[in-house]
Scaffold this motif. Structure first.
Motif, PDB file in Angstrom:
ATOM      1  N   VAL A   1       0.852  -1.184   0.000  1.00 38.17           N
ATOM      2  CA  VAL A   1       0.000   0.000   0.000  1.00 38.17           C
ATOM      3  C   VAL A   1       0.887   1.233   0.000  1.00 38.17           C
ATOM      4  O   VAL A   1       1.806   1.356   0.819  1.00 38.17           O
ATOM      5  CB  VAL A   1      -0.934   0.022   1.229  1.00 38.17           C
ATOM      6  N   HIS A   2       0.600   2.159  -0.928  1.00 37.82           N
ATOM      7  CA  HIS A   2       1.314   3.424  -0.991  1.00 37.82           C
ATOM      8  C   HIS A   2       0.319   4.542  -0.700  1.00 37.82           C
ATOM      9  O   HIS A   2      -0.801   4.552  -1.223  1.00 37.82           O
ATOM     10  CB  HIS A   2       1.951   3.633  -2.365  1.00 37.82           C
ATOM     11  N   ILE A   3       0.737   5.506   0.135  1.00 42.36           N
ATOM     12  CA  ILE A   3      -0.114   6.647   0.476  1.00 42.36           C
ATOM     13  C   ILE A   3       0.545   7.899  -0.071  1.00 42.36           C
ATOM     14  O   ILE A   3       1.723   8.182   0.220  1.00 42.36           O
ATOM     15  CB  ILE A   3      -0.315   6.766   1.998  1.00 42.36           C
ATOM     16  N   THR A   4      -0.217   8.653  -0.845  1.00 43.63           N
ATOM     17  CA  THR A   4       0.305   9.892  -1.422  1.00 43.63           C
ATOM     18  C   THR A   4      -0.695  11.005  -1.182  1.00 43.63           C
ATOM     19  O   THR A   4      -1.874  10.766  -0.945  1.00 43.63           O
ATOM     20  CB  THR A   4       0.531   9.744  -2.938  1.00 43.63           C
ATOM     21  N   GLY A   5      -0.219  12.251  -1.209  1.00 43.59           N
ATOM     22  CA  GLY A   5      -1.126  13.387  -1.097  1.00 43.59           C
ATOM     23  C   GLY A   5      -0.914  14.166   0.181  1.00 43.59           C
ATOM     24  O   GLY A   5      -0.085  13.832   1.036  1.00 43.59           O
ATOM     25  N   ASP A   6      -1.691  15.231   0.327  1.00 42.74           N
ATOM     26  CA  ASP A   6      -1.512  16.166   1.435  1.00 42.74           C
ATOM     27  C   ASP A   6      -2.811  16.420   2.191  1.00 42.74           C
ATOM     28  O   ASP A   6      -3.000  17.484   2.758  1.00 42.74           O
ATOM     29  CB  ASP A   6      -0.970  17.499   0.914  1.00 42.74           C
ATOM     30  N   ALA A   7      -3.727  15.455   2.199  1.00 44.86           N
ATOM     31  CA  ALA A   7      -5.029  15.693   2.836  1.00 44.86           C
ATOM     32  C   ALA A   7      -4.929  15.803   4.350  1.00 44.86           C
ATOM     33  O   ALA A   7      -5.846  16.285   4.997  1.00 44.86           O
ATOM     34  CB  ALA A   7      -6.011  14.575   2.482  1.00 44.86           C
ATOM     35  N   LEU A   8      -3.815  15.373   4.917  1.00 43.49           N
ATOM     36  CA  LEU A   8      -3.712  15.399   6.370  1.00 43.49           C
ATOM     37  C   LEU A   8      -3.303  16.763   6.901  1.00 43.49           C
ATOM     38  O   LEU A   8      -3.221  16.950   8.111  1.00 43.49           O
ATOM     39  CB  LEU A   8      -2.702  14.340   6.832  1.00 43.49           C
ATOM     40  N   THR A   9      -3.018  17.715   6.011  1.00 36.04           N
ATOM     41  CA  THR A   9      -2.665  19.056   6.479  1.00 36.04           C
ATOM     42  C   THR A   9      -3.942  19.802   6.827  1.00 36.04           C
ATOM     43  O   THR A   9      -4.784  20.029   5.968  1.00 36.04           O
ATOM     44  CB  THR A   9      -1.911  19.818   5.381  1.00 36.04           C
ATOM     45  N   GLY A  10      -4.094  20.162   8.081  1.00 37.56           N
ATOM     46  CA  GLY A  10      -5.296  20.878   8.519  1.00 37.56           C
ATOM     47  C   GLY A  10      -6.324  19.905   9.084  1.00 37.56           C
ATOM     48  O   GLY A  10      -6.433  18.763   8.653  1.00 37.56           O
ATOM     49  N   PRO A  11      -7.088  20.377  10.072  1.00 30.84           N
ATOM     50  CA  PRO A  11      -8.077  19.501  10.714  1.00 30.84           C
ATOM     51  C   PRO A  11      -9.293  19.286   9.823  1.00 30.84           C
ATOM     52  O   PRO A  11      -9.612  20.092   8.958  1.00 30.84           O
ATOM     53  CB  PRO A  11      -8.443  20.280  11.976  1.00 30.84           C
ATOM     54  N   LEU A  12      -9.990  18.161  10.069  1.00 27.47           N
ATOM     55  CA  LEU A  12     -11.253  17.852   9.407  1.00 27.47           C
ATOM     56  C   LEU A  12     -12.328  17.656  10.472  1.00 27.47           C
ATOM     57  O   LEU A  12     -12.024  17.250  11.604  1.00 27.47           O
ATOM     58  CB  LEU A  12     -11.129  16.557   8.582  1.00 27.47           C
ATOM     59  N   PRO A  13     -13.594  17.919  10.149  1.00 25.16           N
ATOM     60  CA  PRO A  13     -14.680  17.582  11.089  1.00 25.16           C
ATOM     61  C   PRO A  13     -14.627  16.102  11.442  1.00 25.16           C
ATOM     62  O   PRO A  13     -14.310  15.253  10.590  1.00 25.16           O
ATOM     63  CB  PRO A  13     -15.947  17.936  10.303  1.00 25.16           C
ATOM     64  N   ALA A  14     -14.920  15.785  12.690  1.00 25.44           N
ATOM     65  CA  ALA A  14     -14.732  14.418  13.178  1.00 25.44           C
ATOM     66  C   ALA A  14     -15.505  13.401  12.347  1.00 25.44           C
ATOM     67  O   ALA A  14     -14.975  12.348  11.958  1.00 25.44           O
ATOM     68  CB  ALA A  14     -15.162  14.340  14.648  1.00 25.44           C
ATOM     69  N   GLY A  15     -16.781  13.681  12.071  1.00 28.55           N
ATOM     70  CA  GLY A  15     -17.575  12.729  11.311  1.00 28.55           C
ATOM     71  C   GLY A  15     -17.063  12.552   9.904  1.00 28.55           C
ATOM     72  O   GLY A  15     -16.994  11.440   9.371  1.00 28.55           O
TER      73      GLY A  15
ATOM     74  N   PRO B   1      -5.646  -9.992  -4.038  1.00 28.83           N
ATOM     75  CA  PRO B   1      -4.608 -10.065  -3.000  1.00 28.83           C
ATOM     76  C   PRO B   1      -3.185  -9.970  -3.523  1.00 28.83           C
ATOM     77  O   PRO B   1      -2.256  -9.765  -2.741  1.00 28.83           O
ATOM     78  CB  PRO B   1      -4.874 -11.441  -2.354  1.00 28.83           C
ATOM     79  N   THR B   2      -3.001 -10.093  -4.838  1.00 29.12           N
ATOM     80  CA  THR B   2      -1.643  -9.987  -5.401  1.00 29.12           C
ATOM     81  C   THR B   2      -1.383  -8.598  -5.977  1.00 29.12           C
ATOM     82  O   THR B   2      -0.313  -8.364  -6.550  1.00 29.12           O
ATOM     83  CB  THR B   2      -1.458 -11.033  -6.506  1.00 29.12           C
ATOM     84  N   ALA B   3      -2.307  -7.695  -5.829  1.00 31.43           N
ATOM     85  CA  ALA B   3      -2.173  -6.371  -6.438  1.00 31.43           C
ATOM     86  C   ALA B   3      -1.439  -5.425  -5.501  1.00 31.43           C
ATOM     87  O   ALA B   3      -1.164  -5.724  -4.336  1.00 31.43           O
ATOM     88  CB  ALA B   3      -3.556  -5.805  -6.767  1.00 31.43           C
ATOM     89  N   THR B   4      -1.138  -4.262  -6.033  1.00 28.13           N
ATOM     90  CA  THR B   4      -0.576  -3.160  -5.258  1.00 28.13           C
ATOM     91  C   THR B   4      -1.624  -2.063  -5.181  1.00 28.13           C
ATOM     92  O   THR B   4      -2.222  -1.697  -6.197  1.00 28.13           O
ATOM     93  CB  THR B   4       0.699  -2.616  -5.914  1.00 28.13           C
ATOM     94  N   ALA B   5      -1.852  -1.534  -3.965  1.00 28.17           N
ATOM     95  CA  ALA B   5      -2.878  -0.512  -3.767  1.00 28.17           C
ATOM     96  C   ALA B   5      -2.230   0.840  -3.528  1.00 28.17           C
ATOM     97  O   ALA B   5      -1.146   0.934  -2.925  1.00 28.17           O
ATOM     98  CB  ALA B   5      -3.779  -0.875  -2.591  1.00 28.17           C
ATOM     99  N   THR B   6      -2.903   1.872  -4.001  1.00 25.29           N
ATOM    100  CA  THR B   6      -2.437   3.246  -3.810  1.00 25.29           C
ATOM    101  C   THR B   6      -3.583   4.089  -3.271  1.00 25.29           C
ATOM    102  O   THR B   6      -4.689   4.068  -3.835  1.00 25.29           O
ATOM    103  CB  THR B   6      -1.947   3.861  -5.127  1.00 25.29           C
TER     104      THR B   6
END
Length: 407
Positions: A298-312, A333-338
């Motif tokens: 699993v690869h995680i990309t992006g900048d969505a974690l900058t700044g708070p979000l509403p809890a829900g 199960p043999t794939a790669t996820a992004t």
């Protein structure tokens, strides 16, 4: 309530009929007594005979059924009164019967019917004023005019009040049915919410546990370190599943509000009260580690974690990613996820793609995919959308877009 709906309800239903019957016979007895005993030294009126008493009976006895047939009763009473006046019998004894019959028509029929009936009643009473004693003719005219007017006004007011009461009763019944429907809908929504939470909590962790248990069994004797690592992943997944189940049970214990945002807010609030952070994008690395341990990179990309979000909203995005990665474990199960995260000023976009083989969308299967349905339901709560389908160059993609309010 049983008292009102039992014998007392039956008594209330027959009381008007009993009262009308008593009034009819009582008025006939009083009028007949007045006709017989009223002094007439100057012979203003015709001497009462059997016909006079018969006409009085025709005036008053129909009043026993006045509520059932108002127009028929008025017609019978008016005819008998007209004959009584025309034959010059003592006239005041018949006025009350005609007045009550006119009131009944005004109370049970529309103005288009009651107004002409009142005019006829007034003309008949006016005809009887010719029999008045000398010197009170004008007073008699005023009296019968007031009698006709008052009986019509009071009857019309009674009718309008009864109609208003019926309308209020109908509205009350409608509101009761709407309230019951809202209650049923709330219960249904709550059942769907609980089912969605159970699916999200259980499906992911059970998929990880199942894969790791198979791996541990396969390499138990040939590769003990790998087997131990698989057992450790199983332990962590089971612990995480237990934590999330406790959070969900806390929601049920503390109660849930009845609006969509209220439910999600209550969920986030209850989870915040339990040990450990609630599910959200801040825990995305933990989720990715569990999936990697199950064998899917699993690869995680992006900048969505900058700044708070509403809890829900934060939890909604996490659950969508969790379900998408769970589907990768199940179907590729043999794939790669992004996982791609994109945070704009007023929106959040989360895309989960994999390189595995294409698979049919839930709409083309015999049984709809509950996971994708749950994703869409979650996103709809926050005004977002989820699209899912095979990519043109292979693999599968889940795309979540949600508006983000100003914090």
């Amino acid at each position: 309530m049983a008292f009102r709906g039992g014998w007392w309800g039956a008594v209330r239903a027959v009381l008007p009929q009993v009262a009308d019957t008593v009034y009819a016979f009582g008025s006939l007895a009083i009028s007949a007594s007045m006709l017989h005993n009223w002094p007439d030294p100057h012979h203003y009126w015709r001497t009462p005979d059997a016909l006079a008493y018969g006409l009085l009976a025709a005036v008053y006895l129909p009043l026993a059924v006045r509520r059932r047939a108002p127009l028929l009763v008025l017609g019978t009473t008016a005819t008998a009164v007209l004959c009584h006046f025309t034959l010059a019998y003592y006239h005041p004894v018949a006025v009350c019967g005609l007045a009550l019959a006119n009131y009944t028509v005004a109370a049970h029929r529309s103005r288009e019917v009651s107004v002409p009936c009142t005019v006829v009643t007034w003309l008949i009473l006016l005809w009887g004023t010719r029999l008045a004693e000398p010197g009170i003719g004008a007073l008699s005219v005023a009296f019968v005019t007031a009698t006709a007017a008052v009986t019509w006004v009071t009857g019309d007011v009674s009718r309008r009040l009864a109609e208003r009461g019926r309308r209020l009763a109908a509205l009350t019944e409608q509101l009761r049915r709407e309230q019951e429907e809202r209650t049923r809908r709330a219960v249904s929504d709550e059942c769907m919410r609980i089912a969605r939470e159970l699916h999200d909590v259980i499906a992911h962790h059970v998929s990880v546990i199942s894969i790791q248990a198979g791996l541990a069994d396969y390499v138990f004797t040939t590769d003990p370190p790998t087997a131990h690592k698989a057992v450790a992943v199983i332990t962590d997944s089971a612990r995480d599943a237990g934590d999330e189940m406790r959070r969900m049970l806390a929601v049920l214990r503390h109660g849930v509000e009845h609006t969509a945002h209220g439910r999600s807010g209550a969920l986030a609030g209850a989870e915040a009260d339990t040990d450990g952070p609630p599910p959200g994008l801040a825990r995305l690395d933990e989720l990715a580690d569990r999936v990697r341990a199950a064998g899917v990179p699993v690869h995680i990309t992006g900048d969505a974690l900058t700044g708070p979000l509403p809890a829900g909203l934060d939890m909604c995005a996490y659950r969508v990613v969790q379900e998408a990665l769970t589907n990768v474990l199940k179907h590729a199960p043999t794939a790669t996820a992004t996982v791609s995260l994109a945070r704009e000023q007023r929106s959040l976009r989360v895309r989960v793609t994999d390189t595995g083989p294409s698979r049919p969308q839930p709409e083309t299967r015999d049984v709809p995919g509950h996971g994708l349905i749950g994703m869409r339901e979650r996103a709809t709560i926050y005004g977002g959308t989820v699209t899912a389908g095979a990519r043109s160059h292979g693999g599968f993609e889940v795309d979540l877009v949600m508006p983000v309010p100003d914090m």
